[in-house]
Scaffold this active site. Structure first.
Site, PDB file in Angstrom:
ATOM      1  N   GLU A   2      47.940  45.672  24.804  1.00  0.00           N
ATOM      2  CA  GLU A   2      46.685  45.037  25.221  1.00  0.00           C
ATOM      3  C   GLU A   2      45.889  45.978  26.127  1.00  0.00           C
ATOM      4  O   GLU A   2      46.414  46.990  26.616  1.00  0.00           O
ATOM      5  CB  GLU A   2      46.974  43.725  25.954  1.00  0.00           C
ATOM      6  CG  GLU A   2      47.787  43.897  27.234  1.00  0.00           C
ATOM      7  CD  GLU A   2      47.564  42.750  28.219  1.00  0.00           C
ATOM      8  OE1 GLU A   2      46.398  42.443  28.533  1.00  0.00           O
ATOM      9  OE2 GLU A   2      48.551  42.179  28.686  1.00  0.00           O
ATOM     10  N   LYS A   9      54.137  35.567  34.502  1.00  0.00           N
ATOM     11  CA  LYS A   9      53.915  36.010  35.874  1.00  0.00           C
ATOM     12  C   LYS A   9      54.343  34.930  36.854  1.00  0.00           C
ATOM     13  O   LYS A   9      54.096  33.747  36.643  1.00  0.00           O
ATOM     14  CB  LYS A   9      52.444  36.363  36.081  1.00  0.00           C
ATOM     15  CG  LYS A   9      52.066  37.660  35.392  1.00  0.00           C
ATOM     16  CD  LYS A   9      50.688  38.108  35.778  1.00  0.00           C
ATOM     17  CE  LYS A   9      49.643  37.826  34.750  1.00  0.00           C
ATOM     18  NZ  LYS A   9      49.781  38.247  33.421  1.00  0.00           N
TER      19      LYS A   9
HETATM   20  N1  PSU Z   1      50.198  41.129  32.143  1.00  0.00           N
HETATM   21  C1  PSU Z   1      50.080  41.970  33.187  1.00  0.00           C
HETATM   22  N2  PSU Z   1      48.844  42.087  33.771  1.00  0.00           N
HETATM   23  C2  PSU Z   1      47.744  41.426  33.265  1.00  0.00           C
HETATM   24  C3  PSU Z   1      47.887  40.546  32.161  1.00  0.00           C
HETATM   25  C4  PSU Z   1      49.153  40.438  31.649  1.00  0.00           C
HETATM   26  O1  PSU Z   1      51.061  42.595  33.622  1.00  0.00           O
HETATM   27  O2  PSU Z   1      46.652  41.617  33.765  1.00  0.00           O
HETATM   28  C5  PSU Z   1      46.694  39.827  31.564  1.00  0.00           C
HETATM   29  C6  PSU Z   1      46.959  39.628  30.078  1.00  0.00           C
HETATM   30  O3  PSU Z   1      45.868  40.181  29.381  1.00  0.00           O
HETATM   31  C7  PSU Z   1      47.016  38.129  29.893  1.00  0.00           C
HETATM   32  C8  PSU Z   1      46.040  37.698  30.929  1.00  0.00           C
HETATM   33  O4  PSU Z   1      46.675  37.746  28.581  1.00  0.00           O
HETATM   34  O5  PSU Z   1      46.411  38.512  32.044  1.00  0.00           O
HETATM   35  C9  PSU Z   1      46.134  36.213  31.191  1.00  0.00           C
HETATM   36  O6  PSU Z   1      44.920  35.761  31.683  1.00  0.00           O
HETATM   37  P1  PSU Z   1      44.615  34.193  31.813  1.00  0.00           P
HETATM   38  O7  PSU Z   1      45.645  33.705  32.790  1.00  0.00           O
HETATM   39  O8  PSU Z   1      43.206  34.104  32.335  1.00  0.00           O
HETATM   40  O9  PSU Z   1      44.760  33.597  30.452  1.00  0.00           O
END
Ligand code: PSU
Ligand code: MN
Length: 303
Positions: free
Chosen positions: A24, A158
Site C-alpha cells: 500500500e 493497530k
Molecule cells: N498500517 C500502518 N500504517 C498506516 C496504515 C496501516 O502501519 O498508516 C493505514 C492503512 O492504509 C490502513 C489505514 O488501510 O491506515 C486505515 O485507515 P482508516 O482507519 O481511516 O480506515
C-alpha cells in the site's frame, strides 16, 4: 477497461508468472513521517526482492492506477503535498477526476485483485475504533476483507483500535483471521494481545494452501494473516496503553474524525514514544513483507 500502469519490474514478473506482493502507499504518505517513509518504502520493496518475489506498490497518480512504482515515483510520492488517502469509496472518483491518491488497505486490495495479485503486505489493517458504539468509526478495510480475495499480511490490527470488536466484525464478515506461529492475535507494536486468534498456521505453505482452497470454493473475500512483530522489536502492551489512551483523548478533544483519525493517532504516538513506535512499525512491516513473499512463492509453486 482500466488503463493500468505497471512498473517495468511488475510487468516482467507478470509475464514470467513470478510471485508478486502488493504494497500500500497510505503508510508512506499518511502513516510515517518524511524522510523515514521513503527509506522504509524502498527497504520493504528490497526485502520482498531478497525473499524471491517482486514488490508492487500501488497508487493513483494523476488519475492513473499504478501497480508498482518506479523508484523516482516512490521518492516523489513520499514528499508530495496534498495526496489523498483513498479507500473503496473514493478510489474511482480519484481516478475519474485525474486526482492523486495513496491507497489504503482497502484500495490496495481492490487494485491487487484487479491486477491479478493475490498477496499483500502492510503494517496493520484499519478496524473498529475505540468508541465506535457512538462514532460508528469502522474501517472500510474490514469490509474489503469480506469482499475481495486477497491474502493480507499484517501485524494484527493497530493497538489504537478496539481489538475485541475488530475480531467480532471480521468474524461476522466471514474473514479467516490466521495468527502466524502463535495462538494469540498480535497487537501491532506488541507480540500478543489478550485475544486468541480464531485460526493459527505455522508456515507460508499452509497459508497459501488455505488461500487456494478458498479460491477453489469460489468464496469472495480475503484472509487476514496476523503476523506478530519480532519480539526484540516490540513495545510491551502495558507500556503503550497509557500513551494510546492519551492520544485517543487528544483526538477526541480536537474533534478529529473520519479519515484523519488514524494518521492523527499514529503521529501522536510517535511523538509520545520519542519515535520508538516508528522503529517498531518499521520492523513489523519488514517482517510482514518477508512472510508475504514466502506466501506468494508458495502459491506459485502450488500452481
Ligand atoms: N498500517 C500502518 N500504517 C498506516 C496504515 C496501516 O502501519 O498508516 C493505514 C492503512 O492504509 C490502513 C489505514 O488501510 O491506515 C486505515 O485507515 P482508516 O482507519 O481511516 O480506515
Ligand atoms: Mn475510520
Amino acid at each position: 477497461m482500466i488503463d493500468i500502469h505497471y512498473s517495468a519490474e511488475v510487468r516482467a514478473a507478470k509475464d514470467a508468472g513470478q510471485p508478486i506482493v502488493a504494497l500500500e502507499s497510505t503508510i508512506i504518505t499518511h502513516g510515517m513521517p518524511y524522510p523515514q517513509n521513503i527509506e522504509v518504502a524502498a527497504q520493504v520493496e528490497q526485502d520482498i526482492r531478497d525473499a524471491g518475489a517482486v514488490p508492487a506498490t500501488m497508487a493513483v497518480i494523476e488519475g492513473k492506477l499504478h501497480v508498482g512504482l518506479e523508484p523516482e515515483q516512490l521518492q516523489w510520492l513520499g514528499q508530495a503535498q496534498g495526496v489523498a488517502k483513498i479507500s473503496r469509496a473514493d478510489m474511482a472518483a480519484c481516478m475519474s477526476t485525474g486526482g492523486t491518491g495513496a491507497t489504503t488497505v482497502a484500495a490496495t486490495m481492490i487494485a491487487a485483485h484487479y491486477a491479478g495479485i493475490e498477496v499483500f503486505a502492510t503494517g496493520g489493517i484499519g478496524g473498529v475504533h475505540q468508541g465506535a458504539e457512538t462514532t460508528f468509526d469502522i474501517s472500510a478495510d474490514l469490509h474489503e476483507l469480506g469482499h475481495t480475495p486477497v491474502t493480507v499480511v499484517a501485524a494484527g490490527a493497530k493497538a489504537i483500535l478496539d481489538l475485541a470488536k475488530t475480531l467480532e466484525v471480521l468474524e461476522t464478515l466471514g474473514v479467516p483471521v490466521i495468527a502466524h506461529g502463535q495462538d494469540e492475535f498480535p497487537a501491532f507494536w506488541s507480540v500478543k494481545s489478550p485475544f486468541a486468534a480464531p485460526l493459527r498456521m505455522d508456515s507460508a505453505d499452509a497459508i497459501a494452501k488455505a488461500h487456494a482452497t478458498r479460491r477453489a470454493l469460489g468464496l469472495p473475500g480475503g484472509q487476514l494473516v496476523a503476523n506478530p512483530i519480532p519480539a526484540a522489536d516490540q513495545i510491551p502492551a502495558e507500556e503503550l496503553a497509557p500513551i494510546i489512551a492519551q492520544a485517543q483523548s487528544d483526538a477526541d478533544a480536537h474533534r478529529i474524525t473520519g479519515k484523519a483519525v488514524t494518521p492523527y493517532l499514529l503521529q501522536r504516538i510517535f511523538e509520545k514514544t520519542n519515535g520508538r513506535s516508528l522503529i517498531a512499525n518499521i520492523a513489523l512491516v519488514r517482517n510482514n513483507a518477508r512472510l508475504a513473499a514466502r506466501i506468494a512463492r508458495a502459491l506459485v509453486q502450488q500452481g
